[in-house]
Motif scaffolding. Structure first.
Motif, mmCIF file in Angstrom:
data_model
loop_
_atom_site.group_PDB
_atom_site.id
_atom_site.type_symbol
_atom_site.label_atom_id
_atom_site.label_comp_id
_atom_site.label_asym_id
_atom_site.label_seq_id
_atom_site.Cartn_x
_atom_site.Cartn_y
_atom_site.Cartn_z
ATOM 1 N N VAL A 33 0.791 -1.182 0.141
ATOM 2 C CA VAL A 33 -0.016 -0.100 -0.104
ATOM 3 C C VAL A 33 0.829 1.248 -0.022
ATOM 4 C CG1 VAL A 33 -1.607 1.040 1.358
ATOM 5 C CG2 VAL A 33 -1.931 -1.247 1.152
ATOM 6 N N ILE A 71 -6.927 1.162 7.031
ATOM 7 C CA ILE A 71 -7.068 0.346 5.736
ATOM 8 C C ILE A 71 -8.650 -0.345 6.061
ATOM 9 C CG2 ILE A 71 -6.285 -1.619 4.220
ATOM 10 C CD1 ILE A 71 -3.427 -0.757 4.973
ATOM 11 N N SER A 79 1.391 0.457 6.309
ATOM 12 C CA SER A 79 1.016 0.385 4.858
ATOM 13 C C SER A 79 2.232 -0.216 4.019
ATOM 14 C CB SER A 79 0.764 1.727 4.320
ATOM 15 O OG SER A 79 1.755 2.581 4.527
ATOM 16 N N VAL A 90 -8.380 3.222 1.807
ATOM 17 C CA VAL A 90 -7.174 3.805 2.671
ATOM 18 C C VAL A 90 -7.419 5.107 3.130
ATOM 19 C CG1 VAL A 90 -4.779 3.936 2.849
ATOM 20 C CG2 VAL A 90 -5.603 2.259 1.615
#
Length: 100
Positions: A33, A71, A79, A90
């Motif tokens: 992420v 998240i 992340s 997110v």
């Protein structure tokens, strides 16, 4: 700004998109992420609970905890250690995690 180092940095066609603060962020399979957000120019990721200073990923290996985000409704998610999945929601984390 961060950029991808691969020679072919074009994103694959398809549904590889997560949503950060309501905006679509495309990613490549296998991206964390944090990597997807940094490649898209998204920063900062959170605010310090101590003095509200802005924070963003630093170590990218789960040691510093500067990359914490929310998240899919779960706060305090690292992340940099979370693999991006299509449809993820997110959000920036503001201050300390709320209890409840």
């Amino acid at each position: 700004m961060f950029t991808r180092v691969e020679r072919n940095s074009a994103l694959p066609a398809g549904g590889n998109v997560l949503h950060f603060e309501g905006s679509p962020v495309p990613f490549q399979p296998g991206d964390s992420v944090a990597a997807a957000l940094l490649a898209a120019g998204a920063s900062p990721f959170r605010e310090s609970p101590v003095d509200d200073s802005l924070r963003a990923p630093y170590c990218m290996m789960g040691v510093c905890f500067e990359c914490l985000v929310e998240i899919d409704g779960r706060q305090n998610q690292q992340s940099c250690l979370t693999t991006a999945r299509p449809g993820m929601i997110v959000k920036r984390q503001h201050g300390a995690r709320t209890l409840g």
